[in-house]
Write an enzyme that holds these catalytic residues in place. Structure first.
Site, PDB file in Angstrom:
ATOM      1  CD1 TRP A 138     -26.554  -0.330 -28.226  1.00 22.07           C
ATOM      2  CD2 TRP A 138     -25.334   1.304 -27.314  1.00 22.07           C
ATOM      3  NE1 TRP A 138     -26.710   0.775 -29.013  1.00 22.07           N
ATOM      4  CE2 TRP A 138     -25.977   1.804 -28.475  1.00 22.07           C
ATOM      5  CE3 TRP A 138     -24.519   2.172 -26.585  1.00 22.07           C
ATOM      6  CZ2 TRP A 138     -25.820   3.125 -28.913  1.00 22.07           C
ATOM      7  CZ3 TRP A 138     -24.373   3.482 -27.010  1.00 22.07           C
ATOM      8  CH2 TRP A 138     -25.011   3.949 -28.163  1.00 22.07           C
ATOM      9  CB  CYS A 182      -3.723 -11.592  -4.200  1.00 23.54           C
ATOM     10  SG  CYS A 182      -2.850 -10.038  -4.034  1.00 23.54           S
ATOM     11  CB  SER A 204       8.974 -11.917  -4.291  1.00 22.57           C
ATOM     12  OG  SER A 204       8.459 -11.664  -5.561  1.00 22.57           O
ATOM     13  CB  ALA A 209      -1.421  -6.569  -5.288  1.00 25.31           C
ATOM     14  CG  ASN A 228       3.488  -5.388  -7.410  1.00 23.92           C
ATOM     15  OD1 ASN A 228       4.528  -6.032  -7.435  1.00 23.92           O
ATOM     16  ND2 ASN A 228       2.397  -5.852  -6.852  1.00 23.92           N
ATOM     17  CB  ALA A 248       3.803  -6.144  -3.480  1.00 20.13           C
ATOM     18  NE  ARG A 282      14.480 -10.720 -10.705  1.00 21.62           N
ATOM     19  CZ  ARG A 282      13.207 -10.439 -10.862  1.00 21.62           C
ATOM     20  NH1 ARG A 282      12.687  -9.394 -10.255  1.00 21.62           N
ATOM     21  NH2 ARG A 282      12.438 -11.181 -11.624  1.00 21.62           N
ATOM     22  CB  ALA A 295       0.856 -13.931  -5.014  1.00 13.49           C
TER      23      ALA A 295
HETATM   24  P1  FAD Z   1       3.215  -6.665   2.440  1.00  9.57           P
HETATM   25  O1  FAD Z   1       2.795  -7.649   1.428  1.00  9.57           O
HETATM   26  O2  FAD Z   1       2.469  -6.612   3.729  1.00  9.57           O
HETATM   27  O3  FAD Z   1       4.760  -6.909   2.764  1.00  9.57           O
HETATM   28  C1  FAD Z   1       5.439  -6.186   3.746  1.00  9.57           C
HETATM   29  C2  FAD Z   1       6.632  -7.010   4.186  1.00  9.57           C
HETATM   30  O4  FAD Z   1       7.394  -6.232   5.084  1.00  9.57           O
HETATM   31  C3  FAD Z   1       6.255  -8.281   4.933  1.00  9.57           C
HETATM   32  O5  FAD Z   1       6.856  -9.390   4.308  1.00  9.57           O
HETATM   33  C4  FAD Z   1       6.783  -8.061   6.359  1.00  9.57           C
HETATM   34  O6  FAD Z   1       7.270  -9.246   6.947  1.00  9.57           O
HETATM   35  C5  FAD Z   1       7.920  -7.071   6.099  1.00  9.57           C
HETATM   36  N1  FAD Z   1       8.245  -6.221   7.244  1.00  9.57           N
HETATM   37  C6  FAD Z   1       7.382  -5.488   7.978  1.00  9.57           C
HETATM   38  N2  FAD Z   1       8.051  -4.793   8.933  1.00  9.57           N
HETATM   39  C7  FAD Z   1       9.361  -5.094   8.774  1.00  9.57           C
HETATM   40  C8  FAD Z   1      10.547  -4.679   9.453  1.00  9.57           C
HETATM   41  N3  FAD Z   1      10.492  -3.807  10.462  1.00  9.57           N
HETATM   42  N4  FAD Z   1      11.731  -5.186   9.050  1.00  9.57           N
HETATM   43  C9  FAD Z   1      11.800  -6.067   8.009  1.00  9.57           C
HETATM   44  N5  FAD Z   1      10.701  -6.491   7.347  1.00  9.57           N
HETATM   45  C10 FAD Z   1       9.495  -6.007   7.711  1.00  9.57           C
HETATM   46  N6  FAD Z   1      -4.611  -7.108  -3.301  1.00  9.57           N
HETATM   47  C11 FAD Z   1      -5.147  -7.017  -4.538  1.00  9.57           C
HETATM   48  O7  FAD Z   1      -4.885  -6.047  -5.249  1.00  9.57           O
HETATM   49  N7  FAD Z   1      -5.962  -8.011  -5.029  1.00  9.57           N
HETATM   50  C12 FAD Z   1      -6.284  -9.111  -4.298  1.00  9.57           C
HETATM   51  O8  FAD Z   1      -7.009  -9.998  -4.764  1.00  9.57           O
HETATM   52  C13 FAD Z   1      -5.745  -9.217  -2.984  1.00  9.57           C
HETATM   53  N8  FAD Z   1      -6.043 -10.293  -2.215  1.00  9.57           N
HETATM   54  C14 FAD Z   1      -5.483 -10.379  -0.960  1.00  9.57           C
HETATM   55  C15 FAD Z   1      -5.808 -11.478  -0.177  1.00  9.57           C
HETATM   56  C16 FAD Z   1      -5.278 -11.604   1.100  1.00  9.57           C
HETATM   57  C17 FAD Z   1      -5.643 -12.779   1.937  1.00  9.57           C
HETATM   58  C18 FAD Z   1      -4.383 -10.609   1.589  1.00  9.57           C
HETATM   59  C19 FAD Z   1      -3.787 -10.729   2.958  1.00  9.57           C
HETATM   60  C20 FAD Z   1      -4.047  -9.516   0.813  1.00  9.57           C
HETATM   61  C21 FAD Z   1      -4.606  -9.384  -0.468  1.00  9.57           C
HETATM   62  N9  FAD Z   1      -4.330  -8.283  -1.272  1.00  9.57           N
HETATM   63  C22 FAD Z   1      -4.892  -8.179  -2.519  1.00  9.57           C
HETATM   64  C23 FAD Z   1      -3.473  -7.170  -0.786  1.00  9.57           C
HETATM   65  C24 FAD Z   1      -2.039  -7.317  -1.274  1.00  9.57           C
HETATM   66  O9  FAD Z   1      -1.562  -8.569  -0.925  1.00  9.57           O
HETATM   67  C25 FAD Z   1      -1.213  -6.207  -0.645  1.00  9.57           C
HETATM   68  O10 FAD Z   1      -1.697  -4.981  -1.125  1.00  9.57           O
HETATM   69  C26 FAD Z   1       0.264  -6.319  -0.979  1.00  9.57           C
HETATM   70  O11 FAD Z   1       0.805  -7.507  -0.494  1.00  9.57           O
HETATM   71  C27 FAD Z   1       1.027  -5.137  -0.349  1.00  9.57           C
HETATM   72  O12 FAD Z   1       2.382  -5.306  -0.513  1.00  9.57           O
HETATM   73  P2  FAD Z   1       3.417  -4.561   0.436  1.00  9.57           P
HETATM   74  O13 FAD Z   1       4.765  -4.893  -0.084  1.00  9.57           O
HETATM   75  O14 FAD Z   1       3.046  -3.149   0.597  1.00  9.57           O
HETATM   76  O15 FAD Z   1       3.182  -5.182   1.895  1.00  9.57           O
END
Ligand code: FAD
Length: 444
Positions: free
Chosen positions: A433, A44, A40, A300, A304, A12, A72, A42
């Site tokens: 209301w 969630c 990329s 999420a 984003n 994200a 892109r 989801a």
């Molecule tokens: P991540 O999605 O964790 O992505 C980080 C990426 O970095 C990963 O692909 C990982 O492989 C990569 N990475 C890590 N270290 C390295 C490295 N050293 N070198 C290269 N790559 C690396 N949020 C909501 O708002 N609503 C919801 O309903 C919701 N439901 C969820 C349900 C589940 C089951 C889960 C697990 C999460 C949910 N979330 C929800 C949370 C949401 O998915 C996260 O907030 C969001 O994915 C965060 O994005 P991010 O890019 O910060 O991290």
């Protein structure tokens, strides 16, 4: 030639930043290193893949690697792990296919996300014991349930992932138990909302073990039971969802500062203590809009939005990453539960407020219009200033009304100002209301 914008982590935060930077400045080289194969995605949506609502895991992918590369023009490298950052030399060290190389950067975004917390439970390595953080884990759970046809499931942790998985596995025909150490599930949603959800979970056949500490898991090769202090409960599959920890080791080793929550400290532009190094998403802090303090809310939209803002900033258009109100919503079978702001009295007091609250039940439509259901709204405010601090909502229909309160807490509205909002009314949608206005009227 300028050094590229390098992004660590391809979900994200990372892909939002990469896409935005490339859109703003097509001449800028943008390189994304993602250690896994999925980008990329989801996360969630994963519980709904296990449930069967989402048919194909690929459906959870918003933009494919090919689209990033070909449409892109992002230099996306999957299977590439960043193992070190040198902020003085402005390079990252990358490992891929057993090789190591150095990549210089002009600016760097750390978007490494968070990982599932894995307490030292006995038997964590038994087959059938899972956490749910990555797409591969979602795939593995789905395969296991499909292949072994388990009858019983144990969910360790009554947070939102635990509740979503309880629904998913119940719908798959399993008898599900939730084990939660605290006296309630959905702790960030407050007690009133949790109680309504818990009654509904029980009605739908989920067994709740509150104030229950799991010791570990027992079985042969495969898990067969969850072991508690004085008994063991049969479980053919176990999902451990006891929280997440930000992936900060890479940053920490590079001398990048962490904040009070343990996530990476950032300023309003997502910048770390190194000027050209940014952090966003689940690995980073964001400012809580109610307390003004650094917070770690791994959700999420925060990821984003911050990623997108940083994508603009690195192309010369400084853009604030925005704060967090901790707004969240979760489905529990027929109920929606939502929360925003600061609702826990202790946290409110710690932030210097004197919290007062009211809990009301109100219909979602006028009595004469079919389909009205009850919504339980808990509204929290500061006694002296009357500032709205937060709310929690639960009901069969309309928990998304939390967005009104999220707006109020972000805009620093008082309870009388919330009460004065001109919210939409027509019988198919709402009583005159709206339940939010009713809660504000009662609290004012
Ligand atoms: P991540 O999605 O964790 O992505 C980080 C990426 O970095 C990963 O692909 C990982 O492989 C990569 N990475 C890590 N270290 C390295 C490295 N050293 N070198 C290269 N790559 C690396 N949020 C909501 O708002 N609503 C919801 O309903 C919701 N439901 C969820 C349900 C589940 C089951 C889960 C697990 C999460 C949910 N979330 C929800 C949370 C949401 O998915 C996260 O907030 C969001 O994915 C965060 O994005 P991010 O890019 O910060 O991290």
């Amino acid at each position: 030639m300028t050094d590229p914008f390098v992004v660590v982590g391809g979900d994200a935060a990372g892909m939002s930043a990469a896409s935005k930077a490339k859109r703003e400045d097509p001449d800028l080289d943008v390189i994304v290193f993602e250690k896994g194969e999925w980008v990329s995605y989801a996360a969630c949506g994963m519980p709904y893949y296990v449930k069967g609502t989402v048919e194909d895991l690929d459906d959870l992918v918003a933009v494919t690697p090919e689209e990033f590369r070909e449409e892109r023009d992002v230099d996306l490298r999957t299977g590439h792990e960043v193992v070190a950052i040198d902020p003085e030399a402005k390079t990252v060290t990358v490992e891929a296919d057993g090789d190591r190389f150095e990549q210089p950067y002009g600016s760097l975004l750390i978007g490494t996300g968070a990982r599932a917390v894995t307490p030292p439970f006995d038997g964590f390595d038994l087959e059938g014991v899972f956490t749910l953080r990555s797409m591969d884990e979602a795939d593995a759970i789905e395969d296991y349930v499909d292949a072994r046809d388990p009858e019983t499931a144990a969910i360790v942790g009554g947070g939102y992932v635990g509740v979503e998985m309880a629904e998913a596995l119940t719908e798959r025909g399993l008898d599900v138990s939730i084990f939660e150490m605290l006296p309630q599930t959905l702790q960030p949603f407050g007690e009133e909302t949790a109680r309504v959800v818990e009654d509904h979970l029980r009605d739908r056949g989920v067994e709740l073990h509150l104030e229950t500490a799991v010791q570990g898991f027992a079985g042969g090769d495969e898990v067969e039971a969850v072991t508690l202090e004085d008994e063991s409960v049969p479980a053919d599959v176990v999902i451990v969802g006891v929280g997440v920890a930000p992936n900060v080791e890479l940053a920490e080793e590079a001398g990048i500062e962490l904040g009070p929550t343990g996530a990476i400290a950032t300023d309003e532009y997502g910048r770390t203590n190194y000027e050209d190094v940014y952090a966003a998403g689940d690995c980073a802090e964001a400012t809580n809009v109610v307390t003004g303090e650094p917070d770690h809310v791994p959700l999420a939209l925060t990821a984003n939005r911050a990623g997108r803002a940083i994508g603009s900033t690195v192309t010369g258009d400084p853009t604030e990453t925005g704060g967090t109100a901790g707004t969240a919503i979760v489905k529990a079978f027929d109920l929606g539960a939502a929360r925003t702001g600061v609702i826990d009295p202790e946290s409110a007091r710690e932030a210097g407020f004197d919290p007062v609250s009211v809990t009301i039940e109100a219909p979602t439509r006028p009595h004469y219009y079919p389909g009205a259901t009850e919504l339980t709204v808990t509204l929290v405010a500061d006694r002296e200033s009357e500032r709205v601090l937060g709310a929690s909502i639960v009901g069969r229909d309309g928990a998304k009304r939390i967005d009104t309160v999220a707006t109020a807490v972000t805009a620093d509205l008082t309870v009388p100002e919330l009460q004065d909002l001109d919210l939409a009314y027509a019988p198919p949608f709402s009583p005159v209301w709206d339940p939010i206005l009713t809660a504000a009227k009662v609290l004012a």
